[in-house]
Design an enzyme around this catalytic site. Structure first.
Site, PDB file in Angstrom:
ATOM      1  N   LYS A 140      19.424  44.652  -1.056  1.00 54.76           N
ATOM      2  CA  LYS A 140      18.427  45.088  -2.039  1.00 54.76           C
ATOM      3  C   LYS A 140      17.955  46.458  -1.615  1.00 54.76           C
ATOM      4  O   LYS A 140      17.525  46.633  -0.471  1.00 54.76           O
ATOM      5  CB  LYS A 140      17.221  44.148  -1.980  1.00 54.76           C
ATOM      6  CG  LYS A 140      17.122  43.213  -3.130  1.00 54.76           C
ATOM      7  CD  LYS A 140      15.805  42.472  -3.082  1.00 54.76           C
ATOM      8  CE  LYS A 140      15.920  41.236  -3.940  1.00 54.76           C
ATOM      9  NZ  LYS A 140      14.758  40.416  -3.955  1.00 54.76           N
ATOM     10  N   ASP A 161       0.811  -1.224   0.000  1.00 53.82           N
ATOM     11  CA  ASP A 161       0.000   0.000   0.000  1.00 53.82           C
ATOM     12  C   ASP A 161       0.844   1.274   0.000  1.00 53.82           C
ATOM     13  O   ASP A 161       0.312   2.381   0.064  1.00 53.82           O
ATOM     14  CB  ASP A 161      -0.949   0.010   1.208  1.00 53.82           C
ATOM     15  CG  ASP A 161      -0.199   0.091   2.532  1.00 53.82           C
ATOM     16  OD1 ASP A 161       1.050   0.017   2.511  1.00 53.82           O
ATOM     17  OD2 ASP A 161      -0.851   0.237   3.576  1.00 53.82           O
ATOM     18  N   GLY A 162       2.170   1.129  -0.029  1.00 57.77           N
ATOM     19  CA  GLY A 162       3.035   2.312  -0.111  1.00 57.77           C
ATOM     20  C   GLY A 162       3.695   2.700   1.190  1.00 57.77           C
ATOM     21  O   GLY A 162       4.608   3.520   1.207  1.00 57.77           O
TER      22      GLY A 162
END
Ligand code: R5P
Length: 291
Positions: free
Chosen positions: A188, A34-35
């Site tokens: 920046k 089922d994983g």
């Protein structure tokens, strides 16, 4: 003491076992139909088990494998389990950015703390988030190892070490101090509604070799933007260095296209640009935590 190496961390785990003069064993892993994952450690552990398990993408799979491996180490005889997670997933989700958000990294830290007696990581994105861990914890830096490598590789070019933003300032400083190199970070500045200038805070990079240093390169966007600014200011050669080379979305190709001649990374996540190991500082932290 035994070092247990998970699949993505065998390079660092091997170097760490050597540093600690400890036994090394591989963690086996498999999947159910089922994983669901299962990981296995040697069944006859004793003393301290050091589980080395990094968690880049697929992060969620790696996190669950880390947690069950920590559990396996304790269930199979370890008296003490140390989680070495050189790159910790979700570390950038370290505060509630929008109403309704979780502090995802705190949830990850609590889950690791529930399954380990101590925790070690490398160049955590925001060092103050180490306080999320509820067991003795250390955040070590690989910046000195990187500094030594850069000194050897590029020392004759007298490179400037630059952090692409203020967050990378300390890392750039630590790398540079190893070989007395000049260092800086980019800032920046918004000069009008739609105009932003990015430039080094202090150092003139014209005609210089610049090594940009950051904690991680993910999509490469930060490095590419920094490279554009530095090229405009006349930097001659550009290199990118980082601790965690995640390199998603072909970041390395984007960096080459932006003018970087090479990428230097550590072994905290699997990547083709590893030139230094984080094993020495990790081993020092383990000796302090475990005694
Ligand atoms: C940001 O604060 C980090 O230090 C890195 O600069 C950033 O996560 C790198 O991501 P990317 O490569 O996607 O720009």
């Amino acid at each position: 003491m035994i070092v247990l190496a998970s699949h993505g961390s065998s390079r660092l785990a091997t170097a760490l076992a050597e540093e600690l003069d400890a036994e090394l064993a591989a963690v086996e892993e498999d999947r159910f139909p089922d994983g669901e994952w299962i990981t296995r450690v040697p069944p006859d552990l004793e003393g301290t088990a050091i589980v080395v398990h990094t968690t880049p993408a697929p992060q969620d799979e790696n996190l669950i494998k880390l947690l069950i491996t920590l559990d396996a180490a304790r269930e199979n005889g370890a008296d003490e389990v140390v989680a070495v997670v050189p790159y910790v997933a979700y570390s950038r989700q370290d505060r509630r950015f929008e109403p309704g958000d979780p502090v995802s990294f705190r949830a990850v830290a609590r889950a690791i703390s529930a399954n380990a007696d101590a925790f070690v990581t490398v160049d955590l994105h925001e060092p103050s988030t180490l306080e999320f861990f509820e067991v003795p914890s250390e955040n070590v830096t690989a910046a000195e190892e990187m500094g030594r490598f850069i000194a050897e590789e590029l020392g004759e070019e007298d490179p400037v070490i630059v952090g692409p933003d203020e967050g990378a300032r300390e890392l750039a400083k630590t790398v540079a101090e190893v070989f007395d190199a000049e260092w800086d970070h980019l800032e920046k500045e918004r000069i009008s509604g739609d105009e932003v200038v990015i430039e080094p805070k202090e150092i003139d990079v014209e005609g210089r070799t610049v090594v940009l240093v950051d904690d991680m390169i993910d999509t490469g966007g930060t490095m590419v933007e920094a490279a554009k600014a530095l090229k405009e200011l006349g930097a001659e050669r550009l290199y990118a260095a980082c601790t965690h080379a995640l390199l998603t979305r072909n970041a390395d190709a984007r960096l080459r296209a932006a003018g970087f001649e090479d990428i230097f990374a550590t072994d905290t996540v699997p990547n083709p640009y590893t030139v230094v190991s984080a094993a020495r500082p990790v081993a020092e932290a383990i000796r302090e935590l475990v005694g």
